[in-house]
Design a protein around this motif. Structure first.
Motif: not given
Length: 203
Positions: A26-33, A72-76, A116-117, A130-132
């Motif tokens: 399970i990838g628990w993906i954190g991201s910011k808009g 939008e941000t290119g990172v996660f 990464v942000d 990670c960077k996309v």
């Protein structure tokens, strides 16, 4: 039994495909808009795809909030889900309006990535920054869009819980990583065993 996947003519109460392709991490993906809002969502279509360089992927059925944010941000980030966090992970799968925080909903401590942000789960035994590298929508055999979006990221940094390290390795009995088995079934890897790769001359 045999069935062709066109039309899902399996005759069973539930489609067995996801149960066949299991266990899945399970990838628990954190991201910011771009607006600064944060998102945390679990994806069972997730895995490592390369070691040199270190790369992971996750796939979203539809352009969900995680995909919007990484576009939008290119990172996660991706946080490791251990057995003790299973219920909180499940809470973060609930549908929520864009901008509402799953960290708050599940009562999880949010930490900020160093490179990464994007946020990650503070209590996770491991987390990847990670960077996309690529985002694409695979096409079916007939050329129609699948409606799923694959995100590939290169791992820039790794957080490890030092309490989960034993004899120079991430201790699987301590971590007990959670896996998706299909349907509503899950399993953890607390009961592990080791097998050494055979030599070419093994009989």
């Amino acid at each position: 039994m045999f069935y062709e996947t066109a039309g899902n003519a399996h005759g069973l109460a539930h489609d067995p495909f996801k149960a066949i392709v299991s266990p899945r991490p399970i990838g628990w993906i954190g991201s910011k808009g771009r607006d600064g809002s944060v998102n945390l969502a679990p994806y069972s279509y997730f895995n490592a795809i390369s070691d040199h360089p270190k790369m992971v992927m996750f796939s979203s059925s539809g352009r969900k909030d995680s995909v919007r944010n990484v576009e939008e941000t290119g990172v996660f980030t991706t946080s490791m889900v251990g057995r003790e966090l299973a219920e909180k992970m499940n809470l973060t799968s609930a549908p929520m309006p864009y901008g509402d925080s799953e960290f708050e909903l599940a009562g999880l401590t949010m930490e900020q990535g160093k490179l990464v942000d994007a946020p990650y789960v503070g209590k996770a035994h491991a987390a990847l920054e990670c960077k996309v590298i690529d985002i694409f929508e695979p096409k079916a055999l007939d050329g129609t869009p699948s409606g799923s979006f694959v995100v590939i990221g290169q791992v820039l940094g790794i957080h490890l819980d030092e309490k989960a390290i034993a004899e120079g390795r991430l201790d699987m009995k301590t971590v007990a990583p959670l896996a998706r088995l299909g349907y509503m079934d899950y399993a953890d890897a607390a009961d592990t065993f080791e097998m050494l790769r055979p030599s070419r001359d093994a009989r």
